[in-house]
Design a protein around this motif. Sequence first.
Motif, PDB file in Angstrom:
ATOM      1  N   ILE A 159      23.389 147.501  24.720  1.00 23.29           N
ATOM      2  CA  ILE A 159      24.573 146.767  24.244  1.00 23.29           C
ATOM      3  C   ILE A 159      25.268 146.066  25.408  1.00 23.29           C
ATOM      4  O   ILE A 159      25.606 144.875  25.326  1.00 23.29           O
ATOM      5  CB  ILE A 159      25.543 147.727  23.535  1.00 23.29           C
ATOM      6  CG1 ILE A 159      24.907 148.266  22.245  1.00 23.29           C
ATOM      7  CG2 ILE A 159      26.863 147.021  23.217  1.00 23.29           C
ATOM      8  CD1 ILE A 159      25.726 149.346  21.563  1.00 23.29           C
ATOM      9  N   ILE A 160      25.483 146.780  26.504  1.00 22.44           N
ATOM     10  CA  ILE A 160      26.183 146.190  27.654  1.00 22.44           C
ATOM     11  C   ILE A 160      25.354 145.055  28.271  1.00 22.44           C
ATOM     12  O   ILE A 160      25.881 143.977  28.571  1.00 22.44           O
ATOM     13  CB  ILE A 160      26.479 147.271  28.712  1.00 22.44           C
ATOM     14  CG1 ILE A 160      27.477 148.289  28.139  1.00 22.44           C
ATOM     15  CG2 ILE A 160      27.024 146.637  29.991  1.00 22.44           C
ATOM     16  CD1 ILE A 160      27.729 149.465  29.059  1.00 22.44           C
ATOM     17  N   ARG A 163      25.515 141.996  26.127  1.00 20.71           N
ATOM     18  CA  ARG A 163      26.795 141.299  26.180  1.00 20.71           C
ATOM     19  C   ARG A 163      26.866 140.390  27.406  1.00 20.71           C
ATOM     20  O   ARG A 163      27.478 139.325  27.368  1.00 20.71           O
ATOM     21  CB  ARG A 163      27.942 142.316  26.235  1.00 20.71           C
ATOM     22  CG  ARG A 163      28.169 143.042  24.925  1.00 20.71           C
ATOM     23  CD  ARG A 163      28.721 142.131  23.857  1.00 20.71           C
ATOM     24  NE  ARG A 163      30.038 141.618  24.218  1.00 20.71           N
ATOM     25  CZ  ARG A 163      30.698 140.688  23.542  1.00 20.71           C
ATOM     26  NH1 ARG A 163      30.134 140.139  22.475  1.00 20.71           N
ATOM     27  NH2 ARG A 163      31.894 140.298  23.932  1.00 20.71           N
ATOM     28  N   ARG A 166      21.869 137.797  26.599  1.00 20.40           N
ATOM     29  CA  ARG A 166      21.052 138.368  25.526  1.00 20.40           C
ATOM     30  C   ARG A 166      19.658 138.755  25.986  1.00 20.40           C
ATOM     31  O   ARG A 166      18.999 139.571  25.351  1.00 20.40           O
ATOM     32  CB  ARG A 166      20.959 137.393  24.351  1.00 20.40           C
ATOM     33  CG  ARG A 166      20.166 136.123  24.594  1.00 20.40           C
ATOM     34  CD  ARG A 166      20.341 135.173  23.424  1.00 20.40           C
ATOM     35  NE  ARG A 166      19.522 133.966  23.550  1.00 20.40           N
ATOM     36  CZ  ARG A 166      18.338 133.821  22.969  1.00 20.40           C
ATOM     37  NH1 ARG A 166      17.840 134.797  22.236  1.00 20.40           N
ATOM     38  NH2 ARG A 166      17.644 132.705  23.110  1.00 20.40           N
ATOM     39  N   GLY A 169      19.474 142.684  27.652  1.00 24.43           N
ATOM     40  CA  GLY A 169      19.625 143.897  26.860  1.00 24.43           C
ATOM     41  C   GLY A 169      18.445 144.849  27.008  1.00 24.43           C
ATOM     42  O   GLY A 169      18.616 146.045  27.298  1.00 24.43           O
TER      43      GLY A 169
END
Length: 391
Positions: A159-160, A163, A166, A169
């Motif tokens: 997720i981090i 963010r 893309r 991830g």
Amino acid sequence: MLRDLTPQAVFIGLLAAFVGFASSFAVVLAGLRAVGATEAEAASGLMASAIAMGLCGVVVSLRTKQPVSVAWTTPGAALLAGSASVAGGFSDAVGAFLICGGLIILSGLWRPFGRAVEAIPGSLANAMLAGILLVLCLAPFRAIAFDPLLGLPILVAWIIGGRINRFLGVPAALLAFILVVVFGVEFPPDWQAGIAASLLPAPEVIVPTFSLSALFGMALPLFIVTMASQNVPGLAVLKANGYVTKTGPLLTATGIFSFLSAPFAGISSNLAAITAAMLAGEEAGPDSDKRYWGTVVCGVAYCLFGLFAGVVIAFVSLAPSILIEAVAGLALISAFGAASLNAFKVEEERPAAAVTFLAAASGMTILGISGAFWGLIAGGIILALAKRKSA
């Protein structure tokens, strides 16, 4: 060609090779042992199978300039794992492997089969792909349920990283996986000795023998399962991602490498589905014309894994398999979303696509053939009946 090489293709190729090898090598070993292979013959078979699928993927991808991913037949290995040893021993099993490779070559040279695969509607191809991917995309959450301290860091890192960018991830998730294994998994006291003892397994040449029992009890079922559960979905994945391929040459190539690896106890090579979705999608790069480098990198990595199959087996077996599946599932979430959207885009084709999706996701097997194939058949019948009614 080197100008087409991108960092994304290199990373996704390495990740796909890691996932493809680590998530299924245990099934291959179990299948070889079940039909009579010794430990040395099983290690030789694992090495030969990995090298064969790696070389096949490199050759085919460079020749077609498309991300054609090749894998060993995991459903076929599962079929072998549930089988009893044939009367003639492991040499009969090797004879069956040779026959299976020959049948795959024949299927590639027989044009009617290729035309049937090329006629698969796009909605059904995407529905089957989405169904196949759903099970693996649930793995990150099953990993958290298995052990939150092990599974949650992988999801949070994904997720981090996503963010920030893309394309970061999945690399972040893989890094978290490595750290979790190193610091969160308890290694047995003799793990270093076990890895050192596993260096470079020696190839074993098995002289094949042939029998009717091995032909009907092993070769034909292995061929049917490989074609229906691997090659058909693999071709559908390529089509779902917009790649137009010639079916015959691809099948012929996998058959040839299957035939060549069989005397070393190698099981059949075939077109991949799961890793194909990783290598043919946007995760392998924004330019679809350059994604073939991902499969080339993946193929080279498979060959290296094959050469060091013993070490890879010893290290990967230290981690719970669900953690490996979690990384793969996170890498495939975007592919799952795209396939689902395309599967249900046309309103008139939604019922057929829904049946195909549910059958592929169900995990059912009938006559040793996976639900992906039966879902495609059922969806095709429903779609044909709907078009006939509207006409």
